[in-house]
Design a protein around this motif. Structure first.
Motif, PDB file in Angstrom:
ATOM      1  N   ASP A  13       0.746  -1.308   0.090  1.00 42.15           N
ATOM      2  CA  ASP A  13       0.090   0.257  -0.167  1.00 42.15           C
ATOM      3  C   ASP A  13       1.018   1.460  -0.003  1.00 42.15           C
ATOM      4  O   ASP A  13       0.171   2.605   0.742  1.00 42.15           O
ATOM      5  CB  ASP A  13      -0.624  -0.503   1.290  1.00 42.15           C
ATOM      6  N   LYS A  16       1.608   2.422  -5.647  1.00 41.33           N
ATOM      7  CA  LYS A  16       2.454   1.508  -6.759  1.00 41.33           C
ATOM      8  C   LYS A  16       1.311   2.058  -7.509  1.00 41.33           C
ATOM      9  O   LYS A  16       1.900   2.422  -8.427  1.00 41.33           O
ATOM     10  CB  LYS A  16       2.507   0.207  -6.606  1.00 41.33           C
ATOM     11  N   ASN A  38      -6.013  -9.791  -4.391  1.00 48.10           N
ATOM     12  CA  ASN A  38      -5.209  -9.977  -2.757  1.00 48.10           C
ATOM     13  C   ASN A  38      -4.684  -8.092  -2.794  1.00 48.10           C
ATOM     14  O   ASN A  38      -5.029  -7.250  -2.418  1.00 48.10           O
ATOM     15  CB  ASN A  38      -4.055 -10.254  -2.275  1.00 48.10           C
ATOM     16  N   GLY A  40      -5.475  -3.781  -3.635  1.00 44.30           N
ATOM     17  CA  GLY A  40      -5.870  -2.606  -3.516  1.00 44.30           C
ATOM     18  C   GLY A  40      -4.997  -1.739  -4.538  1.00 44.30           C
ATOM     19  O   GLY A  40      -4.436  -0.946  -3.755  1.00 44.30           O
ATOM     20  N   HIS A  41      -4.990  -1.599  -5.664  1.00 42.80           N
ATOM     21  CA  HIS A  41      -4.195  -0.236  -6.123  1.00 42.80           C
ATOM     22  C   HIS A  41      -5.271   1.199  -6.032  1.00 42.80           C
ATOM     23  O   HIS A  41      -5.772   0.632  -7.599  1.00 42.80           O
ATOM     24  CB  HIS A  41      -3.520  -0.715  -7.315  1.00 42.80           C
ATOM     25  N   THR A 128      -5.953 -11.157   2.915  1.00 46.82           N
ATOM     26  CA  THR A 128      -7.024 -10.895   2.528  1.00 46.82           C
ATOM     27  C   THR A 128      -7.842 -11.875   2.216  1.00 46.82           C
ATOM     28  O   THR A 128      -9.152 -11.831   1.898  1.00 46.82           O
ATOM     29  CB  THR A 128      -6.809 -10.314   1.314  1.00 46.82           C
ATOM     30  N   LEU A 222       2.065  -5.561  -3.284  1.00 50.95           N
ATOM     31  CA  LEU A 222       2.535  -5.560  -1.732  1.00 50.95           C
ATOM     32  C   LEU A 222       3.495  -5.367  -1.875  1.00 50.95           C
ATOM     33  O   LEU A 222       4.381  -4.174  -2.751  1.00 50.95           O
ATOM     34  CB  LEU A 222       2.489  -7.275  -1.222  1.00 50.95           C
ATOM     35  N   LYS A 226       6.781  -8.068   2.586  1.00 48.84           N
ATOM     36  CA  LYS A 226       5.919  -9.485   3.259  1.00 48.84           C
ATOM     37  C   LYS A 226       5.647 -10.255   2.174  1.00 48.84           C
ATOM     38  O   LYS A 226       5.539 -11.053   1.247  1.00 48.84           O
ATOM     39  CB  LYS A 226       4.295  -8.773   2.970  1.00 48.84           C
ATOM     40  N   THR A 237       3.283 -12.570   2.554  1.00 49.79           N
ATOM     41  CA  THR A 237       2.434 -13.780   0.983  1.00 49.79           C
ATOM     42  C   THR A 237       3.082 -14.886   0.535  1.00 49.79           C
ATOM     43  O   THR A 237       3.829 -14.269   0.805  1.00 49.79           O
ATOM     44  CB  THR A 237       1.501 -11.929   0.108  1.00 49.79           C
TER      45      THR A 237
HETATM   46  P1  IMO Z   1      -1.046  -4.042  -2.503  1.00 51.98           P
HETATM   47  O1  IMO Z   1      -0.658  -4.206  -3.777  1.00 51.98           O
HETATM   48  C1  IMO Z   1      -1.621  -4.122   2.046  1.00 51.98           C
HETATM   49  C2  IMO Z   1      -1.043  -9.173   3.046  1.00 51.98           C
HETATM   50  C3  IMO Z   1      -1.575  -9.478   4.462  1.00 51.98           C
HETATM   51  C4  IMO Z   1      -1.383 -10.125   4.824  1.00 51.98           C
HETATM   52  C5  IMO Z   1       0.023 -10.849   4.118  1.00 51.98           C
HETATM   53  C6  IMO Z   1      -0.557 -12.192   3.703  1.00 51.98           C
HETATM   54  O2  IMO Z   1      -2.286  -3.565  -2.792  1.00 51.98           O
HETATM   55  O3  IMO Z   1       0.423  -3.398  -1.756  1.00 51.98           O
HETATM   56  P2  IMO Z   1      -2.486 -13.119   1.472  1.00 51.98           P
HETATM   57  O4  IMO Z   1      -4.165 -12.547   1.444  1.00 51.98           O
HETATM   58  O5  IMO Z   1      -1.110 -12.552   0.678  1.00 51.98           O
HETATM   59  O6  IMO Z   1      -2.538 -14.524   1.699  1.00 51.98           O
HETATM   60  O7  IMO Z   1      -2.381 -12.363   3.206  1.00 51.98           O
HETATM   61  O8  IMO Z   1      -0.493  -9.927   3.514  1.00 51.98           O
HETATM   62  N1  IMO Z   1      -1.663  -8.038   2.044  1.00 51.98           N
HETATM   63  C7  IMO Z   1      -1.660  -6.719   1.208  1.00 51.98           C
HETATM   64  N2  IMO Z   1      -1.476  -6.470   3.047  1.00 51.98           N
HETATM   65  N3  IMO Z   1      -1.407  -4.391   0.441  1.00 51.98           N
HETATM   66  C8  IMO Z   1      -1.280  -5.481  -0.388  1.00 51.98           C
HETATM   67  O9  IMO Z   1      -1.890  -5.421  -1.340  1.00 51.98           O
HETATM   68  C9  IMO Z   1      -1.931  -6.987   0.266  1.00 51.98           C
HETATM   69  N4  IMO Z   1      -1.649  -8.525  -0.023  1.00 51.98           N
HETATM   70  C10 IMO Z   1      -1.828  -9.045   0.959  1.00 51.98           C
HETATM   71  O10 IMO Z   1      -2.621  -8.423   4.849  1.00 51.98           O
HETATM   72  O11 IMO Z   1      -0.952  -9.893   6.215  1.00 51.98           O
END
Ligand code: IMO
Ligand code: GDP
Ligand code: MG
Length: 422
Positions: A13, A16, A38, A40-41, A128, A222, A226, A237
């Protein structure tokens, strides 16, 4: 010609989507290279406000091809509703394609995601709930089905039978109803009908762009903290949001990727469980969340907030081979008298470290901060480095020094134009 990967330098988040939207204006091809819905852009431009999950953020440039790459797991229903919403807002999606090798995230993967989260109890990840983990597991277990299989019905049916054989055992053990093959099959035929023309072999698209010296953007999902291998495992993730995976996920030899822009907020946020050093579970954290409107795009969850963590960002700078930083949401700091930067971690034994240790140790560290003066004036209308308040320049200069990288872009508002190159 340049191939640029745009990746998250923190916990996701970072903004990007808005950077891709800004840069897509002169790019021939934009490729999402990993993750799934998962993501959200958020993109805000003259055409409206959009929250993209699978569709690359270059979709608003009418002359870019947008490709959902091989490294993505694609929920076809989610993709179809996203296309419908975009078309409903007058956005042309005729140049949106999806790799025939990208795996399908099927409805039962979300069910499995929830079952597993429940089983993890107090070790749950806070996913998510989109089914990302189970879909990638299917892929690596070689029981996955791919978008291209929709064009080969007999083959697809055989593959689905194999997958359901295993999935249904798990579902019935968990007391859930089994997936009916005929039911799933009719969904697949509907997806084939609606998505068939968009499913392509992505290599010719990529080669064409490279051989004609066009700019290419590779969009990450992401952030590095992560990442499946280098993030806060197991609170990560199930894919690699690092630029090195862009080569695989998009289908481009790695040496073409010469620019890697790490997107980072001017402070820090994270969604979901797991270590987040320096989390501000107090009034300051709440102020950052309120001003920054820090709520998840995909799940609506409040994001955890903290000061800028230079140790974490330096970790992802190394792993990504970043060539510059794009700093977003500087304006969110406009109303703070003091702003802190975490520059090191202190271990329980008193030793100071400047790297990210593995999760069990990361859980025990105490962040060490330096304090910078705020500027207490709005930066929302600033469009050049020299017009930034002196304290903001000093703050960014410190981030530059700590990272050892140039800052290529700064954003001071969510709209496309609220950004400038330095
Ligand atoms: P963008 O692309 C923020 C986090 C989830 C969780 C971990 C695993 O918008 O940056 P998952 O559903 O992928 O198995 O979850 O990753 N997570 C995100 N946090 N922005 C995202 O995407 C995320 N996609 C997954 O909250 O901690
Ligand atoms: P992404 O997943 O990395 O694309 O980022 P998200 O869209 O999930 O989160 C970034 C949020 O910050 C979105 O709501 C954006 O509209 C917003 N945003 C991005 N850049 C700026 C900025 O410079 N200032 C402000 N105030 N908001 C921004
Ligand atoms: Mg996001």
């Amino acid at each position: 010609m340049a191939v640029t990967a745009v990746v998250g330098a923190q916990y996701g988040d970072e903004g990007k989507g808005r950077i891709i939207d800004f840069l897509a204006g002169n790019s021939e091809l934009v490729v999402r290279f990993q993750g799934g819905d998962n993501a959200g852009h958020t993109v805000i431009n003259d055409l409206g406000k959009f929250q993209l999950h699978l569709v690359p953020s270059g979709i608003f440039n009418p002359t870019s091809n947008n490709l959902i790459g091989t490294g993505v797991v694609v929920n076809p229903d989610s993709l179809l509703s996203e296309i419908e919403a975009l078309e409903g807002s007058g956005i042309d999606t005729s140049r949106l394609f999806v790799s025939d090798r990208a795996h399908m995230l099927l409805p039962h993967h979300a069910t499995l995601d929830n079952i597993e989260e429940k089983r993890r109890g107090d070790q749950s990840i806070g996913t998510t709930s989109r089914g990302i983990g189970p879909a990638y597991r299917e892929k690596t277990a070689r029981t996955g089905v791919r978008l291209g299989d929709l064009n080969h019905p007999n083959y697809l049916r055989m593959r689905l039978e194999l997958q359901l054989d295993q999935v249904n055992t798990i579902l019935s053990n968990a007391g859930e109803s089994k997936v009916d093959l005929e039911d799933l099959w009719s969904h697949c035929m509907n997806w084939a009908d609606k998505l068939g023309d968009r499913i392509v072999d992505p290599i010719p698209l990529m080669k064409d762009a490279i051989q004609n010296d066009r700019n290419v953007l590779l969009e990450g999902q992401l952030g590095g903290m992560k990442d499946l291998d280098w993030g806060t495992y197991p609170f990560v993730t199930s894919s690699n949001p690092l630029a090195s995976f862009a080569s695989i996920g998009a289908g481009i030899p790695h040496h073409y990727i010469t620019n890697v822009i790490g997107v980072t907020k001017a402070y820090g946020t994270s969604v979901g469980a797991g270590p987040f050093p320096g989390e501000l579970d107090n009034e300051i954290g709440k102020k950052l969340r309120d001003i920054g409107e820090e709520y998840g795009v995909t799940t609506g969850r409040p994001r955890r907030t903290g000061w800028y963590d230079s140790v974490a960002v330096n970790h992802t700078i190394w792993l990504n081979g970043m060539t510059s930083l794009a700093i977003t949401k500087l304006d969110v700091l406009d109303e703070f008298d003091e702003i802190k930067i975490c520059y090191a971690y202190k271990l329980p034994n008193g030793n100071i470290i400047d790297f990210v240790p593995d999760t069990p140790v990361l859980d025990t560290i105490e962040p060490m901060y330096e304090t910078w003066s705020g500027w207490n004036v709005s930066t929302a209308d600033v469009r050049s480095w020299s017009d930034l308040p002196i304290q903001a320049r000093k703050y960014l200069d410190r981030i530059k020094d700590l990272s050892g990288l140039p800052i290529s872009y700064v954003s001071v508002g969510a709209k496309r134009e609220a950004m400038f190159a330095t």
